[in-house]
Design an enzyme around this catalytic site. Sequence first.
Site, PDB file in Angstrom:
ATOM      1  N   THR A  97     -10.197   3.589  10.913  1.00  0.00           N
ATOM      2  CA  THR A  97      -9.979   2.633  12.145  1.00  0.00           C
ATOM      3  C   THR A  97      -9.479   3.295  13.477  1.00  0.00           C
ATOM      4  OG1 THR A  97      -8.065   1.855  11.054  1.00  0.00           O
ATOM      5  CG2 THR A  97      -9.999   0.387  10.873  1.00  0.00           C
ATOM      6  N   ARG A 146       2.748  -1.000  10.790  1.00  0.00           N
ATOM      7  CA  ARG A 146       3.812  -0.818  11.556  1.00  0.00           C
ATOM      8  C   ARG A 146       4.182  -2.301  12.371  1.00  0.00           C
ATOM      9  NH1 ARG A 146       1.011   4.428  14.074  1.00  0.00           N
ATOM     10  NH2 ARG A 146      -0.685   3.181  13.219  1.00  0.00           N
ATOM     11  N   LYS A 185       0.887  -1.237   0.032  1.00  0.00           N
ATOM     12  CA  LYS A 185       0.110  -0.007  -0.109  1.00  0.00           C
ATOM     13  C   LYS A 185       0.824   1.240   0.131  1.00  0.00           C
ATOM     14  CE  LYS A 185      -2.437   1.638   3.895  1.00  0.00           C
ATOM     15  NZ  LYS A 185      -2.094   2.980   3.746  1.00  0.00           N
ATOM     16  N   LYS A 222      -7.380   8.362  -0.295  1.00  0.00           N
ATOM     17  CA  LYS A 222      -8.697   8.671   0.260  1.00  0.00           C
ATOM     18  C   LYS A 222      -8.955   9.969  -0.323  1.00  0.00           C
ATOM     19  CE  LYS A 222      -7.250   6.362   4.566  1.00  0.00           C
ATOM     20  NZ  LYS A 222      -5.799   5.889   4.734  1.00  0.00           N
ATOM     21  N   ASP A 260     -13.465  15.297  -2.443  1.00  0.00           N
ATOM     22  CA  ASP A 260     -13.672  16.486  -2.902  1.00  0.00           C
ATOM     23  C   ASP A 260     -15.106  16.679  -3.710  1.00  0.00           C
ATOM     24  OD1 ASP A 260     -13.052  19.245  -4.055  1.00  0.00           O
ATOM     25  OD2 ASP A 260     -10.856  18.523  -3.728  1.00  0.00           O
ATOM     26  N   ASP A 305      -3.655   4.433  -1.819  1.00  0.00           N
ATOM     27  CA  ASP A 305      -4.450   4.794  -0.548  1.00  0.00           C
ATOM     28  C   ASP A 305      -4.351   6.271  -0.666  1.00  0.00           C
ATOM     29  OD1 ASP A 305      -5.827   4.982   1.656  1.00  0.00           O
ATOM     30  OD2 ASP A 305      -4.456   4.263   2.930  1.00  0.00           O
TER      31      ASP A 305
HETATM   32  O1  C5P Z   1       0.623   0.703  10.877  1.00  0.00           O
HETATM   33  P1  C5P Z   1      -0.691   0.356  10.755  1.00  0.00           P
HETATM   34  O2  C5P Z   1      -0.940  -1.196  10.617  1.00  0.00           O
HETATM   35  O3  C5P Z   1      -1.780   0.938  11.737  1.00  0.00           O
HETATM   36  O4  C5P Z   1      -1.108   1.103   9.375  1.00  0.00           O
HETATM   37  C1  C5P Z   1      -2.606   0.991   8.816  1.00  0.00           C
HETATM   38  C2  C5P Z   1      -2.383   1.651   7.589  1.00  0.00           C
HETATM   39  O5  C5P Z   1      -3.876   1.854   6.902  1.00  0.00           O
HETATM   40  C3  C5P Z   1      -2.031   3.174   7.524  1.00  0.00           C
HETATM   41  O6  C5P Z   1      -1.252   3.388   6.347  1.00  0.00           O
HETATM   42  C4  C5P Z   1      -3.387   4.165   7.500  1.00  0.00           C
HETATM   43  O7  C5P Z   1      -3.156   4.977   6.678  1.00  0.00           O
HETATM   44  C5  C5P Z   1      -4.138   3.153   6.695  1.00  0.00           C
HETATM   45  N1  C5P Z   1      -5.612   3.111   7.145  1.00  0.00           N
HETATM   46  C6  C5P Z   1      -6.156   2.912   8.213  1.00  0.00           C
HETATM   47  N2  C5P Z   1      -7.808   3.094   8.567  1.00  0.00           N
HETATM   48  C7  C5P Z   1      -8.230   3.395   7.294  1.00  0.00           C
HETATM   49  C8  C5P Z   1      -7.659   3.377   6.010  1.00  0.00           C
HETATM   50  C9  C5P Z   1      -6.207   3.183   5.848  1.00  0.00           C
HETATM   51  O8  C5P Z   1      -5.694   2.652   9.072  1.00  0.00           O
HETATM   52  N3  C5P Z   1      -9.620   3.389   7.631  1.00  0.00           N
END
Ligand code: C5P
Length: 230
Positions: A117, A209, A31, A60, A63, A58
């Site tokens: 999330t 992460r 991603k 998002k 607009d 990604d």
């Molecule tokens: O590090 P982690 O596993 O929390 O990363 C989650 C990834 O998913 C991040 O890149 C974040 O921008 C993305 N994301 C998210 N929640 C969403 C959409 C995308 O955490 N609803």
Amino acid sequence: MKNTPIIALDFATLEEVDQFLDLFNEPLFVKVGMELYLQNGPETINRIKERGHDIFLDLKLHDIPNTVEGALKGLGKLNIDLINVHAAGGKNMMAAGLEGLRETNPNAKLIAVTQLTSTTEQQMKDEQNIQSSINESVVHYAKMAHEAGLDGVVCSPLESNLIQEHIGETFLKVTPGIRLESDMTHDQQRVTTPEDAKKLGSTHIVVGRSITQHEDPVARYHEILQRWEG
Ligand code: C5P
């Protein structure tokens, strides 16, 4: 499009991306988010595609319909597999975005972010002034995305089963907020393990992460892959 865990390449530079991807000897699904894309542009996509990986861009988008349509028409020229908009932009915006994407890219899937999330139900009520439950809000956004012709949504794994009940199995449920028992949750609020995400009906998981900050990212990726595939 593969359905292996999608690794979030939340890095600032292409050098960091290269260093990270050099560790792996297999095709991945990765991603590219706004941190990486906004600083490095289309070159990011070309570099990763040359290595043979699938890409979820990604950004998002959110607009007015005309602007999102133009943006997706442009982004569709990139060799991407999956891209997204915010469902909060509305049904017309999602439909216009899909039309723009289809002008230049017949295959890439388009999905919509429901509630991030990192958002709790209380924050949603206080800050967005949406007075339903978070589940109701997510299902509402997912139905809008489905009616606009999109391929699926981004949601928490905790909401995948509800969306599956209302819209069906083939509608994509791409779920970040994945953590193993030993991980910190960081800024994420609505989290589960990979196997629980599967049980709850997620079609894809996004993991950042937990892999990228691990001392052995390849071993951690394989652990998550195995737990996801059961
Ligand atoms: O590090 P982690 O596993 O929390 O990363 C989650 C990834 O998913 C991040 O890149 C974040 O921008 C993305 N994301 C998210 N929640 C969403 C959409 C995308 O955490 N609803």
